[in-house]
Design a protein around this motif. Structure first.
Motif, PDB file in Angstrom:
ATOM      1  N   ILE A  55      22.173  64.360  56.360  1.00 36.13           N
ATOM      2  CA  ILE A  55      21.647  63.521  55.274  1.00 36.13           C
ATOM      3  C   ILE A  55      20.139  63.700  55.153  1.00 36.13           C
ATOM      4  O   ILE A  55      19.608  63.908  54.077  1.00 36.13           O
ATOM      5  CB  ILE A  55      21.996  62.039  55.492  1.00 36.13           C
ATOM      6  CG1 ILE A  55      23.515  61.829  55.385  1.00 36.13           C
ATOM      7  CG2 ILE A  55      21.284  61.157  54.467  1.00 36.13           C
ATOM      8  CD1 ILE A  55      23.975  60.427  55.735  1.00 36.13           C
ATOM      9  N   GLY A  56      19.438  63.637  56.284  1.00 33.33           N
ATOM     10  CA  GLY A  56      18.003  63.875  56.272  1.00 33.33           C
ATOM     11  C   GLY A  56      17.241  62.881  55.416  1.00 33.33           C
ATOM     12  O   GLY A  56      17.512  61.681  55.418  1.00 33.33           O
ATOM     13  N   ASP A  57      16.281  63.417  54.640  1.00 35.78           N
ATOM     14  CA  ASP A  57      15.440  62.561  53.778  1.00 35.78           C
ATOM     15  C   ASP A  57      15.996  62.530  52.359  1.00 35.78           C
ATOM     16  O   ASP A  57      15.316  62.858  51.398  1.00 35.78           O
ATOM     17  CB  ASP A  57      13.992  63.049  53.798  1.00 35.78           C
ATOM     18  CG  ASP A  57      13.859  64.517  53.413  1.00 35.78           C
ATOM     19  OD1 ASP A  57      14.847  65.267  53.516  1.00 35.78           O
ATOM     20  OD2 ASP A  57      12.757  64.922  53.003  1.00 35.78           O
ATOM     21  N   ALA A  58      17.241  62.094  52.245  1.00 34.94           N
ATOM     22  CA  ALA A  58      17.944  62.130  50.959  1.00 34.94           C
ATOM     23  C   ALA A  58      17.421  61.073  49.998  1.00 34.94           C
ATOM     24  O   ALA A  58      17.033  59.982  50.400  1.00 34.94           O
ATOM     25  CB  ALA A  58      19.438  61.917  51.185  1.00 34.94           C
ATOM     26  N   PRO A  59      17.444  61.381  48.682  1.00 36.91           N
ATOM     27  CA  PRO A  59      17.158  60.346  47.689  1.00 36.91           C
ATOM     28  C   PRO A  59      18.382  59.458  47.487  1.00 36.91           C
ATOM     29  O   PRO A  59      19.524  59.917  47.579  1.00 36.91           O
ATOM     30  CB  PRO A  59      16.841  61.156  46.422  1.00 36.91           C
ATOM     31  CG  PRO A  59      17.637  62.410  46.583  1.00 36.91           C
ATOM     32  CD  PRO A  59      17.666  62.701  48.059  1.00 36.91           C
ATOM     33  N   THR A  60      18.140  58.176  47.233  1.00 42.92           N
ATOM     34  CA  THR A  60      19.219  57.240  46.914  1.00 42.92           C
ATOM     35  C   THR A  60      18.777  56.329  45.787  1.00 42.92           C
ATOM     36  O   THR A  60      17.591  56.218  45.481  1.00 42.92           O
ATOM     37  CB  THR A  60      19.588  56.357  48.125  1.00 42.92           C
ATOM     38  OG1 THR A  60      18.457  55.569  48.494  1.00 42.92           O
ATOM     39  CG2 THR A  60      20.066  57.181  49.302  1.00 42.92           C
ATOM     40  N   VAL A  97      25.723  52.498  46.056  1.00 46.37           N
ATOM     41  CA  VAL A  97      24.555  53.329  46.326  1.00 46.37           C
ATOM     42  C   VAL A  97      24.882  54.786  46.037  1.00 46.37           C
ATOM     43  O   VAL A  97      25.831  55.349  46.613  1.00 46.37           O
ATOM     44  CB  VAL A  97      24.097  53.186  47.792  1.00 46.37           C
ATOM     45  CG1 VAL A  97      22.848  54.034  48.048  1.00 46.37           C
ATOM     46  CG2 VAL A  97      23.830  51.726  48.137  1.00 46.37           C
ATOM     47  N   LEU A  98      24.105  55.401  45.158  1.00 50.03           N
ATOM     48  CA  LEU A  98      24.229  56.827  44.880  1.00 50.03           C
ATOM     49  C   LEU A  98      23.279  57.584  45.790  1.00 50.03           C
ATOM     50  O   LEU A  98      22.093  57.250  45.869  1.00 50.03           O
ATOM     51  CB  LEU A  98      23.892  57.117  43.417  1.00 50.03           C
ATOM     52  CG  LEU A  98      23.930  58.600  42.988  1.00 50.03           C
ATOM     53  CD1 LEU A  98      25.359  59.117  42.985  1.00 50.03           C
ATOM     54  CD2 LEU A  98      23.287  58.777  41.619  1.00 50.03           C
ATOM     55  N   MET A  99      23.785  58.610  46.484  1.00 53.22           N
ATOM     56  CA  MET A  99      22.958  59.396  47.396  1.00 53.22           C
ATOM     57  C   MET A  99      23.143  60.883  47.121  1.00 53.22           C
ATOM     58  O   MET A  99      24.251  61.344  46.832  1.00 53.22           O
ATOM     59  CB  MET A  99      23.316  59.094  48.856  1.00 53.22           C
ATOM     60  CG  MET A  99      22.420  59.800  49.873  1.00 53.22           C
ATOM     61  SD  MET A  99      22.577  59.104  51.543  1.00 53.22           S
ATOM     62  CE  MET A  99      24.227  59.676  51.994  1.00 53.22           C
ATOM     63  N   GLY A 100      22.057  61.643  47.189  1.00 56.58           N
ATOM     64  CA  GLY A 100      22.100  63.073  46.924  1.00 56.58           C
ATOM     65  C   GLY A 100      22.104  63.897  48.193  1.00 56.58           C
ATOM     66  O   GLY A 100      21.539  63.517  49.218  1.00 56.58           O
ATOM     67  N   ASN A 101      22.750  65.051  48.121  1.00 60.37           N
ATOM     68  CA  ASN A 101      22.787  65.999  49.240  1.00 60.37           C
ATOM     69  C   ASN A 101      21.564  66.905  49.138  1.00 60.37           C
ATOM     70  O   ASN A 101      21.319  67.510  48.089  1.00 60.37           O
ATOM     71  CB  ASN A 101      24.075  66.817  49.187  1.00 60.37           C
ATOM     72  CG  ASN A 101      24.321  67.606  50.459  1.00 60.37           C
ATOM     73  OD1 ASN A 101      23.425  68.260  50.984  1.00 60.37           O
ATOM     74  ND2 ASN A 101      25.537  67.545  50.953  1.00 60.37           N
ATOM     75  N   ILE A 102      20.794  67.028  50.218  1.00 62.87           N
ATOM     76  CA  ILE A 102      19.563  67.807  50.155  1.00 62.87           C
ATOM     77  C   ILE A 102      19.808  69.303  50.260  1.00 62.87           C
ATOM     78  O   ILE A 102      18.887  70.096  50.053  1.00 62.87           O
ATOM     79  CB  ILE A 102      18.571  67.368  51.252  1.00 62.87           C
ATOM     80  CG1 ILE A 102      19.162  67.606  52.647  1.00 62.87           C
ATOM     81  CG2 ILE A 102      18.183  65.915  51.065  1.00 62.87           C
ATOM     82  CD1 ILE A 102      18.177  67.333  53.773  1.00 62.87           C
ATOM     83  N   SER A 152      19.335  67.920  45.696  1.00 69.40           N
ATOM     84  CA  SER A 152      18.587  66.674  45.582  1.00 69.40           C
ATOM     85  C   SER A 152      17.321  66.667  46.431  1.00 69.40           C
ATOM     86  O   SER A 152      16.555  65.704  46.374  1.00 69.40           O
ATOM     87  CB  SER A 152      19.470  65.498  46.009  1.00 69.40           C
ATOM     88  OG  SER A 152      20.596  65.370  45.170  1.00 69.40           O
ATOM     89  N   SER A 153      17.095  67.693  47.186  1.00 73.91           N
ATOM     90  CA  SER A 153      16.010  67.694  48.160  1.00 73.91           C
ATOM     91  C   SER A 153      14.660  67.396  47.521  1.00 73.91           C
ATOM     92  O   SER A 153      14.281  68.018  46.521  1.00 73.91           O
ATOM     93  CB  SER A 153      15.945  69.047  48.871  1.00 73.91           C
ATOM     94  OG  SER A 153      14.936  69.060  49.851  1.00 73.91           O
ATOM     95  N   GLU A 154      13.939  66.432  48.092  1.00 70.56           N
ATOM     96  CA  GLU A 154      12.578  66.043  47.732  1.00 70.56           C
ATOM     97  C   GLU A 154      12.462  65.320  46.391  1.00 70.56           C
ATOM     98  O   GLU A 154      11.348  65.055  45.926  1.00 70.56           O
ATOM     99  CB  GLU A 154      11.637  67.259  47.733  1.00 70.56           C
ATOM    100  CG  GLU A 154      11.635  68.052  49.015  1.00 70.56           C
ATOM    101  CD  GLU A 154      11.156  67.259  50.218  1.00 70.56           C
ATOM    102  OE1 GLU A 154      10.462  66.242  50.027  1.00 70.56           O
ATOM    103  OE2 GLU A 154      11.470  67.646  51.345  1.00 70.56           O
ATOM    104  N   GLY A 185       7.649  59.791  46.963  1.00 71.20           N
ATOM    105  CA  GLY A 185       7.968  61.139  46.507  1.00 71.20           C
ATOM    106  C   GLY A 185       9.422  61.521  46.669  1.00 71.20           C
ATOM    107  O   GLY A 185       9.946  62.307  45.889  1.00 71.20           O
ATOM    108  N   ASP A 186      10.102  60.999  47.674  1.00 73.45           N
ATOM    109  CA  ASP A 186      11.540  61.267  47.820  1.00 73.45           C
ATOM    110  C   ASP A 186      12.213  60.167  48.642  1.00 73.45           C
ATOM    111  O   ASP A 186      12.863  59.298  48.094  1.00 73.45           O
ATOM    112  CB  ASP A 186      11.807  62.663  48.397  1.00 73.45           C
ATOM    113  CG  ASP A 186      11.064  62.951  49.694  1.00 73.45           C
ATOM    114  OD1 ASP A 186      10.146  62.192  50.039  1.00 73.45           O
ATOM    115  OD2 ASP A 186      11.401  63.939  50.354  1.00 73.45           O
TER     116      ASP A 186
END
Length: 523
Positions: free
Chosen positions: A135-140, A148-153, A178-180, A408-409
């Motif tokens: 998952i890392g620093d994913a945007p949500t 909750v919508l979450m993006g794959n980086i 979705s990264s950053e 920023g993300d």
């Protein structure tokens, strides 16, 4: 347009990065790292004093996060840095991922999700999206229905988390990873995104259709994304303003403004915004940096001069008033900090907390106040309350005009949910009533009537109080209520029989404006 900075009188016992506003008015703060330089699973809570002065608040250590990270990712301890976060519709807190875990070793991208219950001061592990490896620093983004919508980086996948069933379902595929990215919720039921890995193009998510569509491109010469080889590819924050436009601060030093279309299925329009000033021959930039919508309608944003690919130190602050960038005085603690260490959180008082991954937190007090039309409006609330009781409040614009806070993300710190406060008689003071189960997590809901539930503090003294609802640092007009013994013959708190006896100015909706003293939370 000049704000002022002041340090907390009671500074945190640890270094602080991400901060989240809980629905009881306190602030949940993540410990950046311990004295040995290790990232920790620890969180603390800042409780303001009896006059809602956060500078004189007290610090309380919370239960650490559960040990649910994979062994291959420095687990089982889950001590994340640069992670996804959100306050949920029921008042709990969602935390997912982490770009680092425990140590500063890069490339970890933690695969773990947890939910914190502020009432029980307890964490629980929740499943991760099926098939994801990190998952890392994913945007949500918290959707209007509370999911909750979450993006794959690493891929174009997205996933939707239901906090009630604690399950994930697939979301629509994006046009790039979705990264950053910085995701911004709009009133028309969409999420606007300036693409990072496919810049200068943009896309938006149609929530009702579970569909991503193209949303044009940022203006020529105003690309928001900066790709620094050997450093990172980054973008700045994007904040919805009261007039419906979205202000986007770029990692390039350029800015752009997004104008949503009348028909949300159309791309919308991008126009150039003002550039940040030049420092050292280059534009100052929001390279992983925060921004915050102030109650006066301006956006407070952090930028820094170009330094080895990053921005800052020092970190500088500007207010964008919808047309121009106005430089502000910088807090003393920003002198040695890059922008990526900065976080901004709008408080119920209308002030802003600034943390920078150190043990020093400062408060920004903006000038001016909100337009009267931006205020929440109470339309229905019980007039007889009792300590420990649960009640329902109805009103308009209870969630504010914007998510208000952006980065920023990662470090999603949105505050688009209602808080309820009680101003008591002399010698009693003020208390927040914890809110939960808001009927929507949308923004700028206009004249639509929504509701929230609130719990009166159990040890609140009996007497007459002035009740108001606050969203994004903007308070409604007040309603007179009485707190006393439970009246079994007249259950105003019965959700099936909401009280309709509410103050009005003749149209049954608006209430008489009253100036308020500073407000606080129950200790």
């Amino acid at each position: 347009m000049a704000g002022t900075w002041n340090p907390l009188g009671h500074q945190p016992p640890v270094s602080v990065d991400t901060m989240l506003l809980l629905t009881d008015g306190s602030v949940m703060c993540h410990e950046y790292e311990d004295a040995g330089g290790s990232i920790t699973p620890n969180w603390y809570r800042l409780v303001p004093d009896a006059y809602m002065n956060y500078a004189n608040g007290t610090w309380h250590k919370l239960t650490p996060m559960p040990s649910n990270a994979p062994l291959a990712q420095n687990g089982p301890v889950d001590a994340p840095l640069y992670f996804a976060s959100a306050v949920l519709r029921d008042g709990r807190v969602f935390v997912a991922g982490g770009e680092y875990n425990v140590s500063g070793a890069a490339g970890v991208d933690v695969l773990a999700c947890s939910i914190y219950d502020p009432v029980a001061d307890s964490w629980s592990s929740v499943p991760v999206p099926t098939g994801w490896t990190n998952i890392g620093d994913a945007p949500t983004c918290v959707l209007p229905d509370g999911k909750v919508l979450m993006g794959n980086i690493n891929t174009v996948e997205t996933a939707i988390f239901d906090p009630i069933s604690r399950t994930w379902t697939p979301g629509a595929h994006k046009h790039d990873t979705s990264s950053e990215e910085s995701w911004t919720l709009l009133p028309d039921g969409t999420i606007i995104v300036a693409e990072v890995n496919n810049h200068p193009h943009a896309e938006k998510y149609l929530i009702a259709n579970n569909q991503w569509i193209h949303a044009g491109s940022t203006p020529p010469g105003h690309d928001l994304v900066l790709n620094e080889p050997g450093v990172s590819i980054e973008v700045g924050p994007a904040v919805l303003m009261p007039d419906g436009r979205v202000f986007c601060a770029g990692a390039t030093g350029h800015t752009a403004v997004y104008l949503p279309p009348i028909n949300p299925t159309q791309p919308g329009t991008w126009i150039p915004g003002p550039d940040f000033p030049v420092s050292g021959g280059k534009l100052m930039r929001a390279f992983d940096a925060p921004a915050c919508l102030l109650p006066n309608g301006s956006v407070l944003c952090a930028v820094g001069p170009y330094k080895a690919g990053w921005s800052g130190p020092p970190t500088h602050f500007f207010e964008f008033d919808g047309a121009h960038l106005h430089p502000q005085a910088d807090p003393a603690s920003a002198a040695g900090q890059p922008t990526y260490n900065a976080r901004l959180l709008l408080l119920p008082s209308g002030d802003v907390l600034y943390s920078n991954c150190t043990g020093t937190i400062e408060i920004y007090t903006p000038s001016g106040g909100p337009h009267p039309a931006w205020r929440p409006r109470i339309t229905e609330v019980p007039r007889h309350l009792h300590p420990g009781g649960t009640f329902r409040l109805h009103g308009m614009q209870l969630n504010g005009l914007s998510q208000a806070n952006a980065y920023g993300d990662d470090a999603q710190m949105a505050t688009n949910y209602p808080l309820v406060r009680l101003l008591g008689p002399a010698g009693v003071g003020v208390a927040f009533c914890r809110t939960f189960n808001h009927s929507t997590m949308a923004v700028a809901t206009g004249h639509a009537v929504h509701h929230t539930h609130f719990v009166v503090p159990a040890h609140l003294p009996h007497g007459h109080y002035e009740l108001a609802v606050i969203a994004n640092g903007i308070s409604s007009e007040s309603v007179d209520v009485h707190v006393g013994e439970e009246e079994h013959h007249h259950k105003d708190h019965d959700e099936k029989k909401p009280n309709h006896d509410h103050a009005s100015d003749g149209d049954g909706a608006s209430l008489t404006l009253r100036l308020k003293l500073p407000i606080s939370i129950e200790h």
